[in-house]
Write an enzyme that holds these catalytic residues in place. Structure first.
Site, PDB file in Angstrom:
ATOM      1  N   GLY A   8     -61.556   1.602 -34.538  1.00 47.31           N
ATOM      2  CA  GLY A   8     -60.628   1.079 -35.545  1.00 47.31           C
ATOM      3  C   GLY A   8     -61.196   0.010 -36.465  1.00 47.31           C
ATOM      4  N   LYS A  35     -43.960  -5.658 -36.696  1.00 43.31           N
ATOM      5  CA  LYS A  35     -44.123  -4.733 -37.830  1.00 43.31           C
ATOM      6  C   LYS A  35     -42.820  -4.021 -38.210  1.00 43.31           C
ATOM      7  CE  LYS A  35     -49.045  -3.813 -37.410  1.00 43.31           C
ATOM      8  NZ  LYS A  35     -50.122  -2.817 -37.295  1.00 43.31           N
ATOM      9  N   THR A  42     -48.473  -8.403 -37.509  1.00 44.30           N
ATOM     10  CA  THR A  42     -49.017  -7.608 -36.409  1.00 44.30           C
ATOM     11  C   THR A  42     -48.007  -7.572 -35.260  1.00 44.30           C
ATOM     12  OG1 THR A  42     -50.973  -7.267 -35.023  1.00 44.30           O
ATOM     13  CG2 THR A  42     -50.337  -9.561 -35.416  1.00 44.30           C
ATOM     14  N   SER A 100     -58.014 -11.243 -38.667  1.00 46.66           N
ATOM     15  CA  SER A 100     -57.657 -11.500 -40.063  1.00 46.66           C
ATOM     16  C   SER A 100     -58.010 -12.912 -40.509  1.00 46.66           C
ATOM     17  CB  SER A 100     -56.166 -11.255 -40.273  1.00 46.66           C
ATOM     18  OG  SER A 100     -55.864  -9.929 -39.932  1.00 46.66           O
ATOM     19  N   GLY A 132     -45.741   1.004 -33.288  1.00 43.61           N
ATOM     20  CA  GLY A 132     -45.808   0.718 -34.725  1.00 43.61           C
ATOM     21  C   GLY A 132     -46.959   1.415 -35.422  1.00 43.61           C
TER      22      GLY A 132
HETATM   23  P1  NAP Z   1     -47.409  -1.061 -29.763  1.00 51.49           P
HETATM   24  O1  NAP Z   1     -46.313  -1.015 -30.754  1.00 51.49           O
HETATM   25  O2  NAP Z   1     -47.413  -2.082 -28.700  1.00 51.49           O
HETATM   26  O3  NAP Z   1     -47.422   0.425 -29.161  1.00 51.49           O
HETATM   27  C1  NAP Z   1     -48.370   1.191 -28.707  1.00 51.49           C
HETATM   28  C2  NAP Z   1     -47.756   2.395 -27.952  1.00 51.49           C
HETATM   29  O4  NAP Z   1     -48.666   2.686 -26.930  1.00 51.49           O
HETATM   30  C3  NAP Z   1     -46.426   2.156 -27.257  1.00 51.49           C
HETATM   31  O5  NAP Z   1     -45.352   2.411 -28.084  1.00 51.49           O
HETATM   32  C4  NAP Z   1     -46.506   3.098 -26.074  1.00 51.49           C
HETATM   33  O6  NAP Z   1     -46.031   4.406 -26.427  1.00 51.49           O
HETATM   34  C5  NAP Z   1     -47.981   3.168 -25.799  1.00 51.49           C
HETATM   35  N1  NAP Z   1     -48.350   2.335 -24.659  1.00 51.49           N
HETATM   36  C6  NAP Z   1     -48.189   0.988 -24.528  1.00 51.49           C
HETATM   37  N2  NAP Z   1     -48.628   0.574 -23.327  1.00 51.49           N
HETATM   38  C7  NAP Z   1     -49.070   1.676 -22.684  1.00 51.49           C
HETATM   39  C8  NAP Z   1     -49.620   1.918 -21.388  1.00 51.49           C
HETATM   40  N3  NAP Z   1     -49.813   0.929 -20.515  1.00 51.49           N
HETATM   41  N4  NAP Z   1     -49.935   3.193 -21.057  1.00 51.49           N
HETATM   42  C9  NAP Z   1     -49.736   4.214 -21.934  1.00 51.49           C
HETATM   43  N5  NAP Z   1     -49.217   4.049 -23.158  1.00 51.49           N
HETATM   44  C10 NAP Z   1     -48.898   2.800 -23.527  1.00 51.49           C
HETATM   45  O7  NAP Z   1     -48.805  -1.268 -30.492  1.00 51.49           O
HETATM   46  P2  NAP Z   1     -49.207  -0.859 -31.972  1.00 51.49           P
HETATM   47  O8  NAP Z   1     -48.844  -1.925 -32.931  1.00 51.49           O
HETATM   48  O9  NAP Z   1     -48.723   0.521 -32.244  1.00 51.49           O
HETATM   49  O10 NAP Z   1     -50.804  -0.901 -31.846  1.00 51.49           O
HETATM   50  C11 NAP Z   1     -51.453  -0.033 -30.978  1.00 51.49           C
HETATM   51  C12 NAP Z   1     -52.960  -0.264 -30.955  1.00 51.49           C
HETATM   52  O11 NAP Z   1     -53.511  -0.015 -32.245  1.00 51.49           O
HETATM   53  C13 NAP Z   1     -53.350  -1.690 -30.595  1.00 51.49           C
HETATM   54  O12 NAP Z   1     -54.488  -1.643 -29.763  1.00 51.49           O
HETATM   55  C14 NAP Z   1     -53.718  -2.311 -31.922  1.00 51.49           C
HETATM   56  O13 NAP Z   1     -54.658  -3.339 -31.801  1.00 51.49           O
HETATM   57  C15 NAP Z   1     -54.292  -1.123 -32.657  1.00 51.49           C
HETATM   58  N6  NAP Z   1     -54.199  -1.224 -34.130  1.00 51.49           N
HETATM   59  C16 NAP Z   1     -55.344  -1.198 -34.843  1.00 51.49           C
HETATM   60  C17 NAP Z   1     -55.292  -1.253 -36.212  1.00 51.49           C
HETATM   61  C18 NAP Z   1     -56.575  -1.222 -36.984  1.00 51.49           C
HETATM   62  O14 NAP Z   1     -56.571  -1.583 -38.167  1.00 51.49           O
HETATM   63  N7  NAP Z   1     -57.656  -0.763 -36.389  1.00 51.49           N
HETATM   64  C19 NAP Z   1     -54.069  -1.344 -36.882  1.00 51.49           C
HETATM   65  C20 NAP Z   1     -52.899  -1.345 -36.123  1.00 51.49           C
HETATM   66  C21 NAP Z   1     -52.983  -1.282 -34.737  1.00 51.49           C
HETATM   67  P3  NAP Z   1     -45.121   5.256 -25.380  1.00 51.49           P
HETATM   68  O15 NAP Z   1     -44.101   4.278 -24.871  1.00 51.49           O
HETATM   69  O16 NAP Z   1     -44.557   6.339 -26.218  1.00 51.49           O
HETATM   70  O17 NAP Z   1     -46.021   5.739 -24.307  1.00 51.49           O
END
Ligand code: NAP
Length: 243
Positions: free
Chosen positions: A226, A65, A61, A16, A127
């Protein structure tokens, strides 16, 4: 000096800040700045808000969130429904929360959707999965979460078999598995059962092709990363701040 920024922790590589700094230069907004607010504890936001009356808005981020909701004076209906906010506009000292991930995800997914994409697997329950689920529900697409800790509305990775994959032709990775530098990781699903009707969407944008997407592509599935979502959510934030 009009100031915008990104709240998160840790903020080592911020898309960003680079994106908006370049945007301000292109638009000739020479006194505009976009700063990283890397806070180990979100309560530090109170000091920033008290000290910086030039702050007009900021993105949020990982890992704030959801926690940012406690600081909002007002939330958009999407923030209320998803429980996640990635964009705040500051107006007369009031913090108004929006979710621009929803717009970014929906707009980028649409060109890939086919009539047979009626059911989706969402890998991960963090999130970003809330924005994804919101959009899919709105489109009438049935969702099943896949989680390391399955609950009432989700299944385990072990439960993802040939039958589940033939029933769910849309698969969205919202986990950080495969993100740089851990590029050898991928969600543990049986990729050999994927075919050309599957569409795999990885929210990760670095690397350009994650192992998840590569495994899908080799099976004939269509894929997207993404990157477009990232740009679209940033542009939607900019539109909100200027509205
Ligand atoms: P987050 O809150 O940290 O959560 C991701 C989820 O993934 C967790 O709740 C967990 O679900 C699972 N997870 C985490 N570590 C894991 C592991 N070692 N093995 C298996 N599952 C795992 O992250 P987030 O904010 O949702 O973001 C997730 C991804 O999306 C990131 O890579 C971020 O960079 C990307 N993102 C991209 C955009 C874009 O604009 N392209 C926007 C937002 C996010 P469970 O506990 O249910 O397994």
């Amino acid at each position: 000096m009009p100031c915008f920024g990104l709240l998160g922790y840790p903020l080592s590589h911020s898309f960003s800040q680079k994106y908006f700094t370049e945007k301000f230069a292109v638009l000739g907004l020479r006194d505009y700045v976009y700063e990283n607010f890397s806070l180990a504890d979100i309560t530090g936001l109170k000091d920033i808000l008290a000290e910086r009356n030039d702050l007009l808005g900021f993105n949020i981020t990982i890992p704030y969130k959801k926690k940012i909701l406690d600081f909002l004076s007002e939330a958009s209906p999407v923030v209320t429904e998803t429980g996640a906010c990635n964009c705040v506009k500051i107006q007369d000292g009031r913090l108004i929360g929006y979710n621009t991930d929803v717009v970014g995800f929906e707009t980028s997914l649409l060109p890939f959707l086919k009539p047979y994409h009626t059911k989706a697997l969402i890998l991960g329950t963090g999130g970003a999965s809330a924005a994804v689920a919101y959009v899919l529900r709105k489109k009438g697409i049935g969702i099943t979460y896949v989680s390391r800790t399955p609950s009432a509305n989700g299944i385990s990775y072990e439960a993802v078999n040939s039958e589940v994959l033939s029933d769910h032709l849309l698969i969205i990775n919202t986990t950080p598995l495969g993100m740089y530098p851990n590029i050898a990781e991928a969600p543990d699903i049986p990729y050999r059962f994927l075919g050309h009707q599957h569409h795999l969407y990885d929210l990760i944008y670095n690397p350009e092709e994650t192992l998840f997407l590569e495994k899908g592509r080799l099976q004939g599935a269509s894929t997207q990363n993404g990157q477009e979502m990232l740009v679209l959510q940033a542009e939607e934030s900019w539109r909100i701040w200027n509205n």
